[in-house]
Design a protein around this motif. Structure first.
Motif, PDB file in Angstrom:
ATOM      1  N   TYR A 259      -0.549  -8.107  -6.963  1.00 14.82           N
ATOM      2  CA  TYR A 259      -0.778  -7.140  -7.920  1.00 14.82           C
ATOM      3  C   TYR A 259       0.414  -6.748  -8.798  1.00 14.82           C
ATOM      4  O   TYR A 259       1.577  -6.903  -8.192  1.00 14.82           O
ATOM      5  CB  TYR A 259      -1.206  -5.874  -7.609  1.00 14.82           C
ATOM      6  N   VAL A 260       0.315  -6.725  -9.981  1.00 17.69           N
ATOM      7  CA  VAL A 260       1.402  -6.152 -10.915  1.00 17.69           C
ATOM      8  C   VAL A 260       0.764  -4.750 -11.417  1.00 17.69           C
ATOM      9  O   VAL A 260      -0.199  -4.749 -12.180  1.00 17.69           O
ATOM     10  CB  VAL A 260       1.694  -7.177 -12.059  1.00 17.69           C
ATOM     11  N   ASN A 261       1.310  -3.867 -10.984  1.00 20.02           N
ATOM     12  CA  ASN A 261       1.109  -2.604 -11.309  1.00 20.02           C
ATOM     13  C   ASN A 261       2.168  -1.842 -12.253  1.00 20.02           C
ATOM     14  O   ASN A 261       3.249  -2.040 -12.262  1.00 20.02           O
ATOM     15  CB  ASN A 261       1.059  -1.419  -9.906  1.00 20.02           C
ATOM     16  N   GLU A 262       1.212  -0.857 -12.814  1.00 19.70           N
ATOM     17  CA  GLU A 262       1.970  -0.068 -14.195  1.00 19.70           C
ATOM     18  C   GLU A 262       1.600   1.461 -13.665  1.00 19.70           C
ATOM     19  O   GLU A 262       0.384   1.837 -14.050  1.00 19.70           O
ATOM     20  CB  GLU A 262       1.756  -0.417 -15.407  1.00 19.70           C
ATOM     21  N   LEU A 263       2.372   2.238 -13.111  1.00 21.39           N
ATOM     22  CA  LEU A 263       2.232   3.684 -12.724  1.00 21.39           C
ATOM     23  C   LEU A 263       2.616   4.356 -14.234  1.00 21.39           C
ATOM     24  O   LEU A 263       4.003   4.227 -14.564  1.00 21.39           O
ATOM     25  CB  LEU A 263       3.148   4.030 -11.638  1.00 21.39           C
ATOM     26  N   GLU A 264       1.738   5.201 -14.747  1.00 22.11           N
ATOM     27  CA  GLU A 264       2.133   5.867 -15.849  1.00 22.11           C
ATOM     28  C   GLU A 264       3.302   7.072 -15.823  1.00 22.11           C
ATOM     29  O   GLU A 264       3.417   7.593 -14.607  1.00 22.11           O
ATOM     30  CB  GLU A 264       0.858   6.369 -16.593  1.00 22.11           C
ATOM     31  N   VAL A 265       3.700   7.453 -16.591  1.00 26.38           N
ATOM     32  CA  VAL A 265       4.726   8.276 -16.685  1.00 26.38           C
ATOM     33  C   VAL A 265       4.341   9.710 -16.129  1.00 26.38           C
ATOM     34  O   VAL A 265       3.039  10.075 -16.430  1.00 26.38           O
ATOM     35  CB  VAL A 265       5.298   8.962 -18.015  1.00 26.38           C
ATOM     36  N   GLY A 266       5.046  10.292 -15.105  1.00 26.87           N
ATOM     37  CA  GLY A 266       4.668  11.571 -14.352  1.00 26.87           C
ATOM     38  C   GLY A 266       3.442  11.025 -13.375  1.00 26.87           C
ATOM     39  O   GLY A 266       3.045  12.256 -12.817  1.00 26.87           O
ATOM     40  N   SER A 267       3.104  10.065 -13.003  1.00 24.91           N
ATOM     41  CA  SER A 267       2.179   9.803 -12.127  1.00 24.91           C
ATOM     42  C   SER A 267       2.678   9.379 -10.767  1.00 24.91           C
ATOM     43  O   SER A 267       3.751   8.870 -10.731  1.00 24.91           O
ATOM     44  CB  SER A 267       1.047   8.313 -12.656  1.00 24.91           C
ATOM     45  N   GLU A 268       1.894   9.379  -9.798  1.00 23.54           N
ATOM     46  CA  GLU A 268       2.608   8.925  -8.502  1.00 23.54           C
ATOM     47  C   GLU A 268       1.135   8.672  -7.545  1.00 23.54           C
ATOM     48  O   GLU A 268      -0.179   8.855  -7.823  1.00 23.54           O
ATOM     49  CB  GLU A 268       3.029  10.221  -7.654  1.00 23.54           C
ATOM     50  N   VAL A 269       1.443   7.469  -6.837  1.00 21.66           N
ATOM     51  CA  VAL A 269       0.404   7.147  -5.710  1.00 21.66           C
ATOM     52  C   VAL A 269       0.698   7.823  -4.553  1.00 21.66           C
ATOM     53  O   VAL A 269       1.791   8.268  -4.059  1.00 21.66           O
ATOM     54  CB  VAL A 269       0.678   5.677  -5.341  1.00 21.66           C
ATOM     55  N   GLY A 270      -0.285   8.531  -4.191  1.00 24.25           N
ATOM     56  CA  GLY A 270      -0.386   9.709  -3.210  1.00 24.25           C
ATOM     57  C   GLY A 270       0.274   9.030  -1.606  1.00 24.25           C
ATOM     58  O   GLY A 270       0.122   7.781  -1.444  1.00 24.25           O
ATOM     59  N   TYR A 271       0.835   9.844  -1.008  1.00 27.76           N
ATOM     60  CA  TYR A 271       1.490   9.450   0.542  1.00 27.76           C
ATOM     61  C   TYR A 271       0.340   9.106   1.410  1.00 27.76           C
ATOM     62  O   TYR A 271      -0.835   9.666   1.506  1.00 27.76           O
ATOM     63  CB  TYR A 271       2.061  10.681   1.063  1.00 27.76           C
ATOM     64  N   HIS A 272       0.525   7.699   1.849  1.00 29.73           N
ATOM     65  CA  HIS A 272      -0.544   7.385   2.752  1.00 29.73           C
ATOM     66  C   HIS A 272      -0.050   6.517   3.824  1.00 29.73           C
ATOM     67  O   HIS A 272       1.254   5.910   3.731  1.00 29.73           O
ATOM     68  CB  HIS A 272      -1.488   6.427   1.818  1.00 29.73           C
ATOM     69  N   GLN A 273      -0.810   5.954   4.790  1.00 32.34           N
ATOM     70  CA  GLN A 273      -0.328   5.207   5.873  1.00 32.34           C
ATOM     71  C   GLN A 273      -0.969   3.799   6.001  1.00 32.34           C
ATOM     72  O   GLN A 273      -2.219   3.716   5.444  1.00 32.34           O
ATOM     73  CB  GLN A 273      -0.694   5.948   7.159  1.00 32.34           C
ATOM     74  N   HIS A 274      -0.142   2.836   6.266  1.00 28.46           N
ATOM     75  CA  HIS A 274      -0.753   1.535   6.524  1.00 28.46           C
ATOM     76  C   HIS A 274      -1.164   1.080   7.745  1.00 28.46           C
ATOM     77  O   HIS A 274      -0.217   1.296   8.808  1.00 28.46           O
ATOM     78  CB  HIS A 274       0.293   0.482   5.954  1.00 28.46           C
ATOM     79  N   ILE A 275      -2.395   0.910   7.885  1.00 31.45           N
ATOM     80  CA  ILE A 275      -2.973   0.656   9.381  1.00 31.45           C
ATOM     81  C   ILE A 275      -3.414  -0.851   9.210  1.00 31.45           C
ATOM     82  O   ILE A 275      -4.365  -1.320   8.236  1.00 31.45           O
ATOM     83  CB  ILE A 275      -4.270   1.434   9.400  1.00 31.45           C
ATOM     84  N   GLU A 276      -2.829  -1.822  10.217  1.00 27.71           N
ATOM     85  CA  GLU A 276      -3.403  -3.158  10.153  1.00 27.71           C
ATOM     86  C   GLU A 276      -2.871  -4.029   9.043  1.00 27.71           C
ATOM     87  O   GLU A 276      -3.441  -5.005   8.543  1.00 27.71           O
ATOM     88  CB  GLU A 276      -4.614  -3.214  10.577  1.00 27.71           C
ATOM     89  N   ASP A 277      -1.941  -3.293   8.027  1.00 27.55           N
ATOM     90  CA  ASP A 277      -1.339  -4.453   6.830  1.00 27.55           C
ATOM     91  C   ASP A 277      -0.020  -3.907   6.539  1.00 27.55           C
ATOM     92  O   ASP A 277       0.616  -2.570   7.211  1.00 27.55           O
ATOM     93  CB  ASP A 277      -2.270  -4.128   5.729  1.00 27.55           C
TER      94      ASP A 277
END
Length: 115
Positions: free
Chosen positions: A42-60
């Motif tokens: 993926y090529v992602n664009e996170l907007e100003v002031g935005s965030e991807v929440g804290y999360h855990q990676h399971i089996e990846d």
């Protein structure tokens, strides 16, 4: 195989992973198209002031490579500044989040690899 930008699938997510704001992801490949352990590119664009929440990676695992902008990554509870050219590697079982702290979109490539 050549994939043009026009061949991508746009995925827009509000409050990604229960974070804030909005992210636009351009999916080039996903696991149903691949014959290896890559779940997606993926090529992602996170907007100003935005965030991807804290999360855990399971089996990846996940790799981010920053193309544009700046932000903060929470890497297993430790916050670190990120900018163009930085790579973030999150192993199976680890946790992370990413926040845009700049005044432009935070653009990054994301590879997701299944274990």
């Amino acid at each position: 195989m050549l994939l043009k930008f026009n061949d991508t699938t746009l995925i827009e997510t509000i409050r990604p992973r229960e974070g804030k704001g909005k992210i636009k992801g351009y999916r080039y490949l996903e696991n149903i198209e691949l014959e290896n352990n890559l779940k997606g590119f993926y090529v992602n664009e996170l907007e100003v002031g935005s965030e991807v929440g804290y999360h855990q990676h399971i089996e990846d695992e996940e790799i981010y490579y920053v193309l544009e902008g700046k932000g903060i990554i929470n890497d297993n509870g430790e916050e670190k500044e990120i900018s163009v050219g930085d790579l973030i590697y999150t192993k199976d079982g680890e946790r992370h989040s990413i926040k845009n702290t700049g005044d432009t979109s935070l653009k990054f490539i994301a590879f997701i690899i299944k274990k």
